[in-house]
Motif scaffolding. Structure first.
Motif, PDB file in Angstrom:
ATOM      1  N   CYS A 279       0.839  -1.199   0.000  1.00  0.00           N
ATOM      2  CA  CYS A 279       0.000   0.000   0.000  1.00  0.00           C
ATOM      3  C   CYS A 279       0.866   1.236   0.000  1.00  0.00           C
ATOM      4  N   LEU A 280       0.307   2.320  -0.554  1.00  0.00           N
ATOM      5  CA  LEU A 280       0.951   3.623  -0.603  1.00  0.00           C
ATOM      6  C   LEU A 280       0.080   4.579   0.217  1.00  0.00           C
ATOM      7  N   LYS A 281       0.652   5.074   1.300  1.00  0.00           N
ATOM      8  CA  LYS A 281      -0.092   5.932   2.214  1.00  0.00           C
ATOM      9  C   LYS A 281       0.281   7.382   1.966  1.00  0.00           C
ATOM     10  N   THR A 282      -0.748   8.231   1.819  1.00  0.00           N
ATOM     11  CA  THR A 282      -0.577   9.672   1.771  1.00  0.00           C
ATOM     12  C   THR A 282      -1.291  10.289   2.966  1.00  0.00           C
ATOM     13  N   LEU A 283      -1.297  11.615   3.045  1.00  0.00           N
ATOM     14  CA  LEU A 283      -1.970  12.270   4.168  1.00  0.00           C
ATOM     15  C   LEU A 283      -3.475  12.079   4.122  1.00  0.00           C
ATOM     16  N   SER A 284      -4.028  11.893   2.925  1.00  0.00           N
ATOM     17  CA  SER A 284      -5.488  11.823   2.815  1.00  0.00           C
ATOM     18  C   SER A 284      -6.016  10.428   2.503  1.00  0.00           C
ATOM     19  N   LYS A 285      -5.237   9.604   1.780  1.00  0.00           N
ATOM     20  CA  LYS A 285      -5.739   8.310   1.344  1.00  0.00           C
ATOM     21  C   LYS A 285      -4.668   7.247   1.489  1.00  0.00           C
ATOM     22  N   THR A 286      -5.159   5.996   1.438  1.00  0.00           N
ATOM     23  CA  THR A 286      -4.286   4.833   1.401  1.00  0.00           C
ATOM     24  C   THR A 286      -4.671   4.012   0.177  1.00  0.00           C
ATOM     25  N   TYR A 287      -3.696   3.773  -0.701  1.00  0.00           N
ATOM     26  CA  TYR A 287      -3.944   3.057  -1.941  1.00  0.00           C
ATOM     27  C   TYR A 287      -3.365   1.652  -1.817  1.00  0.00           C
ATOM     28  N   GLU A 288      -4.246   0.654  -1.973  1.00  0.00           N
ATOM     29  CA  GLU A 288      -3.822  -0.741  -1.912  1.00  0.00           C
ATOM     30  C   GLU A 288      -3.628  -1.257  -3.335  1.00  0.00           C
ATOM     31  N   MET A 289      -2.489  -1.972  -3.517  1.00  0.00           N
ATOM     32  CA  MET A 289      -2.139  -2.492  -4.840  1.00  0.00           C
ATOM     33  C   MET A 289      -1.581  -3.894  -4.700  1.00  0.00           C
ATOM     34  N   SER A 290      -1.648  -4.632  -5.809  1.00  0.00           N
ATOM     35  CA  SER A 290      -1.170  -6.012  -5.829  1.00  0.00           C
ATOM     36  C   SER A 290      -0.387  -6.224  -7.117  1.00  0.00           C
ATOM     37  N   SER A 291       0.776  -6.874  -6.988  1.00  0.00           N
ATOM     38  CA  SER A 291       1.628  -7.151  -8.149  1.00  0.00           C
ATOM     39  C   SER A 291       1.543  -8.620  -8.513  1.00  0.00           C
ATOM     40  N   SER A 292       2.198  -8.958  -9.637  1.00  0.00           N
ATOM     41  CA  SER A 292       2.124 -10.334 -10.133  1.00  0.00           C
ATOM     42  C   SER A 292       2.984 -11.296  -9.340  1.00  0.00           C
ATOM     43  N   ASP A 293       4.106 -10.830  -8.803  1.00  0.00           N
ATOM     44  CA  ASP A 293       4.976 -11.715  -8.030  1.00  0.00           C
ATOM     45  C   ASP A 293       5.739 -10.879  -7.015  1.00  0.00           C
ATOM     46  N   THR A 294       6.520 -11.576  -6.217  1.00  0.00           N
ATOM     47  CA  THR A 294       7.268 -10.902  -5.143  1.00  0.00           C
ATOM     48  C   THR A 294       8.334  -9.968  -5.699  1.00  0.00           C
ATOM     49  N   ARG A 295       8.979 -10.373  -6.787  1.00  0.00           N
ATOM     50  CA  ARG A 295      10.033  -9.521  -7.358  1.00  0.00           C
ATOM     51  C   ARG A 295       9.452  -8.202  -7.846  1.00  0.00           C
ATOM     52  N   GLN A 296       8.303  -8.260  -8.515  1.00  0.00           N
ATOM     53  CA  GLN A 296       7.653  -7.028  -8.973  1.00  0.00           C
ATOM     54  C   GLN A 296       7.262  -6.136  -7.803  1.00  0.00           C
ATOM     55  N   ARG A 297       6.757  -6.748  -6.725  1.00  0.00           N
ATOM     56  CA  ARG A 297       6.399  -5.937  -5.553  1.00  0.00           C
ATOM     57  C   ARG A 297       7.625  -5.256  -4.974  1.00  0.00           C
ATOM     58  N   GLN A 298       8.753  -5.973  -4.921  1.00  0.00           N
ATOM     59  CA  GLN A 298       9.973  -5.367  -4.393  1.00  0.00           C
ATOM     60  C   GLN A 298      10.442  -4.217  -5.281  1.00  0.00           C
ATOM     61  N   GLU A 299      10.369  -4.409  -6.621  1.00  0.00           N
ATOM     62  CA  GLU A 299      10.794  -3.345  -7.539  1.00  0.00           C
ATOM     63  C   GLU A 299       9.898  -2.116  -7.411  1.00  0.00           C
ATOM     64  N   TRP A 300       8.586  -2.316  -7.281  1.00  0.00           N
ATOM     65  CA  TRP A 300       7.672  -1.177  -7.174  1.00  0.00           C
ATOM     66  C   TRP A 300       7.860  -0.430  -5.860  1.00  0.00           C
ATOM     67  N   THR A 301       7.992  -1.137  -4.767  1.00  0.00           N
ATOM     68  CA  THR A 301       8.181  -0.457  -3.481  1.00  0.00           C
ATOM     69  C   THR A 301       9.498   0.312  -3.462  1.00  0.00           C
ATOM     70  N   THR A 302      10.548  -0.294  -4.026  1.00  0.00           N
ATOM     71  CA  THR A 302      11.846   0.406  -4.076  1.00  0.00           C
ATOM     72  C   THR A 302      11.761   1.646  -4.959  1.00  0.00           C
ATOM     73  N   ALA A 303      11.092   1.521  -6.120  1.00  0.00           N
ATOM     74  CA  ALA A 303      10.984   2.666  -7.031  1.00  0.00           C
ATOM     75  C   ALA A 303      10.175   3.795  -6.403  1.00  0.00           C
ATOM     76  N   ILE A 304       9.074   3.464  -5.701  1.00  0.00           N
ATOM     77  CA  ILE A 304       8.266   4.516  -5.059  1.00  0.00           C
ATOM     78  C   ILE A 304       9.051   5.190  -3.950  1.00  0.00           C
ATOM     79  N   GLN A 305       9.803   4.421  -3.188  1.00  0.00           N
ATOM     80  CA  GLN A 305      10.646   5.022  -2.143  1.00  0.00           C
ATOM     81  C   GLN A 305      11.715   5.921  -2.754  1.00  0.00           C
ATOM     82  N   THR A 306      12.250   5.519  -3.897  1.00  0.00           N
ATOM     83  CA  THR A 306      13.230   6.375  -4.583  1.00  0.00           C
ATOM     84  C   THR A 306      12.598   7.685  -5.028  1.00  0.00           C
ATOM     85  N   ALA A 307      11.360   7.626  -5.564  1.00  0.00           N
ATOM     86  CA  ALA A 307      10.664   8.843  -5.986  1.00  0.00           C
ATOM     87  C   ALA A 307      10.410   9.766  -4.803  1.00  0.00           C
TER      88      ALA A 307
END
Length: 615
Positions: A279-307
């Protein structure tokens, strides 16, 4: 690298494309068009008054890049507002200008780059090139870009071809230009056996990642905020936003999640039949998401943290930051290399000093050895002088005998030398006589050929003169017929008769000057062939004009039915007759055409006369 530097790189290519003579200067009219197009794609108001003031037509000479920069900075770049225009439009404008001049892809089956792919690579090259002009890309950046493209294609980079390119001295010293880079990519040496569509997709992906500042793209399942149902969306992550669309074509944007320092990413356990959730938490909302596999989830979480980190640090582009770090690393590596070279130079200086001292010691030892050798030489010299005095007496006696023998030998040698000189003179005289005989034979053969050629020329000239006389008689007959039918044109025909008399007089002059042709047979042959060609041409023209018109013939004669020929530019303006109706119009046309033919014959005779006189 700020927006102004990126725009200047593209504009530099457009400016150099207009420099057709490669002199570093461009004409003012071309700069006006370039400036107007830049204002259009940059969405800034165009100032025609300032443009005309800076590039007036009365100024002398073209404008250099340094002379164009003040106007470009003041009236174009200073007015640019980021976000109000599409930078890709500017790149396409400059690419269109420079590609016509510099990019010449090979039209063969081995070509792997499409026009759009070449444009994408050109943009990537500009982004990764050094901020120095002319723009080049260092080998490290070239290798980084090629590795990114190969990674997108899931293949391994062919390092052998790359090392061959980097091993060249020009590439190591100055870097690689964009046209060499495009030629290398277009040849397909680094991606053999790969489909061009795969290469295009890889280039597009790398372009969007580096130039478009897209940190990551792909499909994710997203849970709705109201209905709480799951839908598959195409997500595009940038430095400060996370967009999601209906499909991969990115035509319908369903939402935009703004990323800032208050956002965070958390990994969620599997539930509701969904796995690899986060999930991606902001001040107003929480967005829940699901990826195809564990590697994709790790890549997305790392990329969002980098942003999020880039936004907190105040940076707008990940790859600009990475490029700056790579540049700093290269500078550090160059400084370390320079320090090593300075240390090596210092060691070489110490080694040279040590060798110099050893050489001085060796020189001193050589001097001492030289003194000992001189003393030993002095003793041997004294012994040699004593032996020499003893031998001189014996040599004096032998010398007297040798002198007497040499006198006798000298007399015999002088006699032999006189005999050899006499024989050599006789041989030289024989050779000269043989050469004179051969020259005489060649001269007689040349004279015979000359006489034969002269006789042929005279016969050919006589034949041409007979043809001319025949044509002249026919012309006179047609002129007499025309005079009987048109009495009102007597004055004009008398003028034409005088012109014919003048032509005959000039023909007589040609006959009088004909003997001059004998002086230069080779030139006369060339001129006579040209005259023969002209006479045949006018024979054809006159034969077309010699068709008589009988009295009372009412058949209409149109101008298109008459043979067309070119009337010489020296035609008398008084021969242009008035247009009248009926048979007078047709007769006047015939008379005018006959007069023009006679004038053409006179011009031909004069041309031959001038040719003969000039020769």
């Amino acid at each position: 690298m700020d927006l102004r530097s990126e725009l200047l790189k593209s504009i530099w290519y457009g400016f150099t494309a207009l420099d057709l003579e490669k002199s570093g200067k461009v004409s003012k009219s071309q700069l006006k068009v370039l400036s107007h197009n830049l204002c259009t794609v940059l969405c800034i108001p165009h100032d025609p008054v300032a443009l005309e003031e800076d590039f007036r037509d009365d100024d002398d000479g073209p404008v250099s890049s340094q002379g164009y920069m003040p106007y470009l900075n003041k009236y174009v770049l200073d007015k640019v507002v980021e976000g109000t225009f599409n930078k890709e439009d500017v790149d396409e404008l400059c690419w269109t200008l420079t590609a016509k001049k510099n990019y010449k892809p090979t039209k063969s089956s081995d070509t792997v780059l499409a026009e759009r792919d070449a444009f994408r690579l050109w943009c990537l090259f500009n982004f990764l090139s050094e901020d120095k002009y002319p723009l080049v890309m260092v080998p490290d950046e070239v290798e980084y870009l090629l590795k990114k493209i190969c990674t997108a294609m899931s293949v391994e980079l062919n390092s052998v071809e790359l090392e061959d390119l980097f091993s060249q001295d020009a590439v190591q010293q100055r870097g690689i230009t964009v046209w060499v880079f495009l030629e290398m990519m277009d040849a397909g040496k680094l991606a053999r056996g790969i489909n061009s569509s795969v290469i295009s997709m890889a280039i597009e992906e790398v372009y969007r990642e580096i130039v478009g500042d897209v940190l990551k793209e792909g499909y994710l399942w997203k849970r709705g905020q109201l209905r709480r149902n799951w839908k598959e969306r195409w997500f595009t992550l940038r430095a400060s936003n996370l967009f999601y669309y209906t499909g991969e074509d990115r035509k319908e944007c369903q939402g935009n999640i703004v990323l800032d320092g208050n956002c965070c990413v958390e990994v969620l356990p599997d539930r509701d039949g969904k796995r690899c959730m986060f999930c991606l938490k902001t001040l107003s909302k929480t967005y829940e998401m699901s990826s195809s596999d564990t590697r994709q989830r790790q890549e997305w979480t790392t990329a969002i943290q980098t942003a999020i980190r880039l936004h907190v640090e105040g940076k707008t582009s990940l790859h600009k930051d990475l490029k700056l770090k790579r540049h700093e690393q290269r500078e550090q590596r160059e400084r370390r290399q320079q320090a090593k070279e300075e240390e090596l130079q210092r060691l070489r200086a110490l080694q040279d000093e040590r060798e110099r001292k050893l050489a001085e010691l060796e020189l001193e030892a050589q001097k001492q050895a030289q003194v000992l050798l001189e003393q030993d030489e002095e003793r041997r010299r004294q012994q040699h002088e004593q032996l020499h005095q003893t031998l001189e007496v014996q040599l004096r006696e032998a010398e007297e005998v040798r002198i007497s023998m040499q006198a006798e030998m000298a007399l015999k040698e002088e006699e032999a030398e006189r005999q050899r000189k006499r024989i050599h003179e006789l041989e030289e005289m024989q050779k000269r006589l043989e050469e004179a005989l051969q020259q005489e034979i060649r001269a007689r053969l040349d004279e015979e050929a000359f006489r034969n050629a002269q006789a042929g020329l005279l016969a050919e000239e006589e034949e041409k003169m007979k043809e001319l006389m025949t044509l002249q008689e026919e012309q006179e007959e047609y002129i007499l017929k025309t005079q009987r039918e048109k009495e009102e044109l007597k004055q004009e025909m008398e003028a034409k008769s005088r012109a014919l008399d003048e032509a005959q007089r000039q023909l007589e002059e040609v006959r009088g000057n004909r003997h001059r042709v004998d002086q230069d047979v080779v030139a006369a042959q060339r001129k006579l062939r040209q005259a023969s060609t002209n006479v045949k041409h006018w024979n054809v023209q006159m034969n077309r004009l010699m068709r008589p018109i009988g009295p009372g013939d009412k058949r209409p004669v149109s101008r298109s039915s008459l043979p067309s020929f070119q009337i010489p530019s020296q035609r008398d303006p008084g021969l242009n007759l008035r247009s009248i109706s009926g048979s007078e119009d047709r007769n006047e046309q015939l008379i005018e055409n006959v007069g023009a033919g006679r004038r053409c014959d006179a011009d031909l005779e004069r041309h031959n006369s001038h040719t003969s006189n000039g020769d």
